[in-house]
Motif scaffolding. Structure first.
Motif, PDB file in Angstrom:
ATOM      1  N   ASN A 109       0.832  -1.195   0.000  1.00 35.76           N
ATOM      2  CA  ASN A 109       0.000   0.000   0.000  1.00 35.76           C
ATOM      3  C   ASN A 109       0.872   1.252   0.000  1.00 35.76           C
ATOM      4  N   LYS A 110       0.867   1.969  -1.102  1.00 32.52           N
ATOM      5  CA  LYS A 110       1.682   3.178  -1.239  1.00 32.52           C
ATOM      6  C   LYS A 110       1.270   4.235  -0.219  1.00 32.52           C
ATOM      7  N   LYS A 111       0.009   4.263   0.152  1.00 35.71           N
ATOM      8  CA  LYS A 111      -0.469   5.291   1.084  1.00 35.71           C
ATOM      9  C   LYS A 111       0.194   5.166   2.450  1.00 35.71           C
ATOM     10  N   THR A 115       2.400   8.099   4.022  1.00 36.53           N
ATOM     11  CA  THR A 115       2.069   8.607   5.358  1.00 36.53           C
ATOM     12  C   THR A 115       3.325   8.756   6.205  1.00 36.53           C
ATOM     13  N   TYR A 207      -3.674  17.984   5.187  1.00 38.67           N
ATOM     14  CA  TYR A 207      -3.525  16.537   5.315  1.00 38.67           C
ATOM     15  C   TYR A 207      -4.011  16.053   6.685  1.00 38.67           C
ATOM     16  N   PHE A 213      -4.991   9.741   4.653  1.00 39.99           N
ATOM     17  CA  PHE A 213      -5.606   8.779   3.728  1.00 39.99           C
ATOM     18  C   PHE A 213      -6.505   7.768   4.441  1.00 39.99           C
ATOM     19  N   MET A 217      -7.717   4.200   3.073  1.00 41.54           N
ATOM     20  CA  MET A 217      -6.434   3.507   3.219  1.00 41.54           C
ATOM     21  C   MET A 217      -6.477   2.084   2.668  1.00 41.54           C
ATOM     22  N   ASP A 223      -3.910   7.544  -3.771  1.00 38.70           N
ATOM     23  CA  ASP A 223      -3.229   8.443  -2.841  1.00 38.70           C
ATOM     24  C   ASP A 223      -3.292   9.888  -3.332  1.00 38.70           C
ATOM     25  N   ASP A 224      -3.508  10.069  -4.632  1.00 30.91           N
ATOM     26  CA  ASP A 224      -3.624  11.413  -5.187  1.00 30.91           C
ATOM     27  C   ASP A 224      -5.085  11.796  -5.439  1.00 30.91           C
ATOM     28  N   TRP A 363       0.214  -1.466  -5.703  1.00 26.84           N
ATOM     29  CA  TRP A 363       0.376  -0.227  -6.467  1.00 26.84           C
ATOM     30  C   TRP A 363       1.479  -0.352  -7.474  1.00 26.84           C
TER      31      TRP A 363
END
Length: 364
Positions: A109-111, A115, A207, A213, A217, A223-224, A363
């Protein structure tokens, strides 16, 4: 005659969207001259990007901006990404490394990685791009972040792709162009709904006030655009689209790679706000119906009236989309706009169908 009325109604809806897009087409870049340069945190998340980082880190370092740090996130890479980051960090005190290891709860998970990178940033104003993106000029950072103000906490930029030979490259750039026209136009009309992580800026206040996120999540992508869709308003969002502010990424080079990328992007859109899903869906539907009814009308009734309607619609498209293409440095796409449109419609439709039977897991 009923067929002609239906066709005219579809063209009316389609042209209404083109007029909406004209809000961006005829918009001039807003140049802001500020004597003060606020400190900036440039944040890049990298997963197996060793070769791209060797090329792009020196370009980021050369930005014409006095006070910035570079947060480089190694997202559980299994190539030499971490070693590359460490080699640059030894030579530049502005570089801070965040080394993320696989977490069972947030695997792939890129988020989660972003983070941790955001938490490591020391500055309030943050600028985001991807590891394979290079700025179009040394003024990229300055152009983007000078759009910040006490009210404007979210800056939408434009991320294009390298121009190469071949049909696929032009189609990818057309899709990117159309997406940018839409999110810039909607934002200008007071309805911001997405941005691209290749070129995006926002404040840490925005944020943290929106819990980052957390609301999405568990959705691997977004994420964008999902973050922007959730937090952007007509009052807190600004646009930046001068040529110096563009970023340029490496495009996918095979149909399979691009299809996988688009599947991920399209699957994210179903999590947008209902009004945005409706408006985007109606535009796509009006495009499909235009092409179907255009062919049927030419074959079933006197061709002269449908031909006039079709010509009017194409003329409006060339004027509005063409002007945006010039603005975003994509003039080589203008001549064959109807061709790119019909191919993109076909591909998007096939992806919608494919997404209903498959799932994306990571991702990258």
């Amino acid at each position: 005659m009923l067929l002609l009325y239906i066709f005219a109604a579809v063209v009316f809806v389609n042209c209404a969207y083109l007029l909406l897009f004209s809000r961006f087409s005829f918009l001039q870049p807003k140049e802001i001259i500020s004597s003060e340069e606020f400190p900036i945190s440039l944040i890049i998340c990298a997963k197996n990007e060793a070769e791209n980082l060797k090329i792009n880190i020196p370009i980021w370092q050369q930005q014409d901006y006095n006070d910035f740090e570079i947060i480089l996130i190694n997202d559980s890479s299994y190539d030499d990404t971490l070693e590359v980051l460490e080699s640059f960090a030894k030579e530049d005190s502005r570089i801070k490394i965040v080394n993320v290891k696989n977490n069972e709860a947030f695997w792939g998970n890129k988020k989660y990685s972003l983070t941790l990178g955001i938490k490591a940033a020391k500055n309030k104003r943050m600028l985001f791009t991807d590891a394979d993106c290079k700025p179009n000029s040394t003024l990229w950072m300055k152009k983007m972040v000078t759009q910040f103000s006490s009210k404007k906490q979210l800056i939408l930029g434009f991320g294009t792709y390298q121009k190469k030979s071949g049909f696929l490259n032009k189609l990818i750039r057309y899709e990117t162009l159309l997406t940018a026209i839409q999110y810039f136009s909607y934002a200008k009309s007071g309805m911001p709904y997405m941005g691209v992580g290749r070129n995006l800026a926002y404040t840490s206040n925005l944020y943290y006030e929106n819990n980052g996120f957390m609301s999405h999540m568990k959705i691997l992508s977004g994420d964008d655009d999902l973050f922007v869709n959730e937090v952007a308003t007509s009052k807190n969002t600004a646009l930046c689209f001068s040529k110096d502010s563009f970023t340029i990424s490496k495009p996918k080079e095979t149909w399979k790679e691009w299809s996988i990328q688009k599947k991920r992007h399209i699957s994210t859109a179903k999590h947008y706000k209902d009004i945005h899903q409706f408006l985007l869906g109606l535009y796509f539907l009006s495009q499909i119906l235009f092409w179907i009814l255009a062919i049927v009308s030419l074959l079933m009734i006197d061709w002269k009236i449908p031909a006039i309607i079709i010509a009017f619609r194409f003329l409006l498209q060339w004027i509005i989309i063409g002007k945006s293409a010039l603005k975003l440095d994509q003039k080589d796409l203008i001549l064959l706009l109807p061709l790119w449109e019909i191919f993109l419609i076909f591909i998007q439709l096939s992806i919608f169908i494919s997404n209903s039977t498959s799932k994306n897991t990571q991702w990258k």
